[in-house]
Design a protein around this motif. Sequence first.
Motif, mmCIF file in Angstrom:
data_model
loop_
_atom_site.group_PDB
_atom_site.id
_atom_site.type_symbol
_atom_site.label_atom_id
_atom_site.label_comp_id
_atom_site.label_asym_id
_atom_site.label_seq_id
_atom_site.Cartn_x
_atom_site.Cartn_y
_atom_site.Cartn_z
ATOM 1 N N GLU A 1 0.829 -1.204 0.000
ATOM 2 C CA GLU A 1 0.000 0.000 0.000
ATOM 3 C C GLU A 1 0.866 1.258 0.000
ATOM 4 N N LEU A 2 1.967 1.232 0.745
ATOM 5 C CA LEU A 2 2.883 2.374 0.724
ATOM 6 C C LEU A 2 3.490 2.565 -0.664
ATOM 7 N N ALA A 3 3.869 1.452 -1.307
ATOM 8 C CA ALA A 3 4.433 1.540 -2.649
ATOM 9 C C ALA A 3 3.409 2.116 -3.623
ATOM 10 N N ARG A 4 2.150 1.684 -3.484
ATOM 11 C CA ARG A 4 1.114 2.162 -4.393
ATOM 12 C C ARG A 4 0.852 3.659 -4.218
ATOM 13 N N ILE A 5 0.678 4.101 -2.977
ATOM 14 C CA ILE A 5 0.302 5.486 -2.735
ATOM 15 C C ILE A 5 1.448 6.437 -3.055
ATOM 16 N N ASN A 6 2.714 5.920 -2.952
ATOM 17 C CA ASN A 6 3.885 6.755 -3.230
ATOM 18 C C ASN A 6 4.468 6.526 -4.617
ATOM 19 N N GLN A 7 3.774 5.650 -5.411
ATOM 20 C CA GLN A 7 4.203 5.364 -6.779
ATOM 21 C C GLN A 7 5.661 4.899 -6.817
ATOM 22 N N LYS B 1 11.061 11.026 0.992
ATOM 23 C CA LYS B 1 9.842 11.319 1.743
ATOM 24 C C LYS B 1 8.771 10.288 1.380
ATOM 25 N N ILE B 2 8.298 9.572 2.385
ATOM 26 C CA ILE B 2 7.256 8.568 2.192
ATOM 27 C C ILE B 2 5.952 9.109 2.770
ATOM 28 N N LYS B 3 4.965 9.254 1.927
ATOM 29 C CA LYS B 3 3.679 9.777 2.379
ATOM 30 C C LYS B 3 2.961 8.712 3.207
ATOM 31 N N ILE B 4 2.491 9.130 4.395
ATOM 32 C CA ILE B 4 1.822 8.203 5.298
ATOM 33 C C ILE B 4 0.322 8.465 5.363
ATOM 34 N N ASP B 5 -0.084 9.734 5.259
ATOM 35 C CA ASP B 5 -1.512 10.028 5.401
ATOM 36 C C ASP B 5 -2.269 9.605 4.147
ATOM 37 N N ASN B 6 -3.572 9.666 4.253
ATOM 38 C CA ASN B 6 -4.476 9.212 3.188
ATOM 39 C C ASN B 6 -4.315 7.724 2.904
ATOM 40 N N ILE B 7 -3.734 7.012 3.855
ATOM 41 C CA ILE B 7 -3.595 5.560 3.772
ATOM 42 C C ILE B 7 -4.422 4.974 4.903
#
Length: 387
Positions: free
Chosen positions: A308-314, A326-332
């Motif tokens: 899911e982290l890979a998907r949301i952060n492309q 920077k790894i986006k955590i919110d909206n997950i």
Amino acid sequence: MGYIVDISKWQDPSKIDYDTFCKQLDMAIIRVQYGSLKIDPCYTQHIAEMQKHKVPYGVYAFVRGISIADMAQEARDFYCRAKDYNPAFYALDVEEQSMEDMRSGINAYIAELRKYTGNKKIGIYVAHNRYEIFNLDLSKADFVWLPHYGVNNGQISSTPAYYCDLHQYTSVGRISGYEDNLDLDRLMNGRTIEFFTGTKAAPKPITPPPAPKQQPKPAESTTPDIYIAQAGDTLSGIAARFNISGGYKTLAEINNIANPDIIKVGQHIRLKAAYNPPADINIYYTVKPGDTLSGIAAKYHVNGGYKELARINQIPDPNKIYTGQKIKIDNIPVHDTSAPAFYTVRAGDVLSRIAARYKTTVNNLMKLNSDIKDPNKIYIGQKIKIK
């Protein structure tokens, strides 16, 4: 020489013999708020007793701002709640990473506070194990206050690795007139009580020495998420064992323990605050050496894990991330957001974030919970009807 204490709701006024207690004090530092929305319920009484017994005092606020604007609002709230009591100085308690750029956030907080506090000193208390991580601009403050406990037996047994004007040397100190644990502090680097209170001309400012060039990097935390209480354990002992910043008070906050003197054998004690992403800002994690995407996903309890982290952060290859990324955590979906019938309020909760978490509104929650008259006043353990 007397004692310097910092006190809050954890020191129940009904258990303090102030006549005995205050005779031993050189100075007190009193908590006013925990973020903007959580007022310390004991601060006015603590202040009244210090005034009555002529003990010099300052005030402090636990910082939880989630944006530059929110930091400024917290500063205004802090000032408004304290100003009528004429504290000698103000201090910011910085222990929680409430926004990505804490340096800019704290600068904004201090700049706003200085608009109203005149020539009174403003200090920064920063958790020792987050000193380098937060990288605060301490030149913006008039004094630095650091906790460092050593063996934490109530006596001075350590010295902070960084320059400070005030050293909180234990969280289990004892003073006659109060039969429970206290945070005790000592003056450092030639400072005097008058330096903080301003009752005499301040000594010539001391230039902090440069940071050691070979200061070792803090080791990666090996603190487990959960500790299971054993026979003979105390909350303060557990906090000391795992070097918990803020001691037993932090553990009581994150575990919703009303009486920190009472824990049970077999009780699961959370040692790390649960990740609770704000609803209104973007949250990012900065990759450190040795990090993996699966490890970051586990740390923040991301449903769907590293995928899911890979998907949301492309991220095309989840095995390839780099230091500084920077790894986006919110909206997950870090929590199960399927709304239960009721939600039990935990430490740090506010109604707006509960509403955001369960995709409803504050007004709707207030309609469902007729006992909530003020959306800014909810309490730990309260049952909130969600649907």
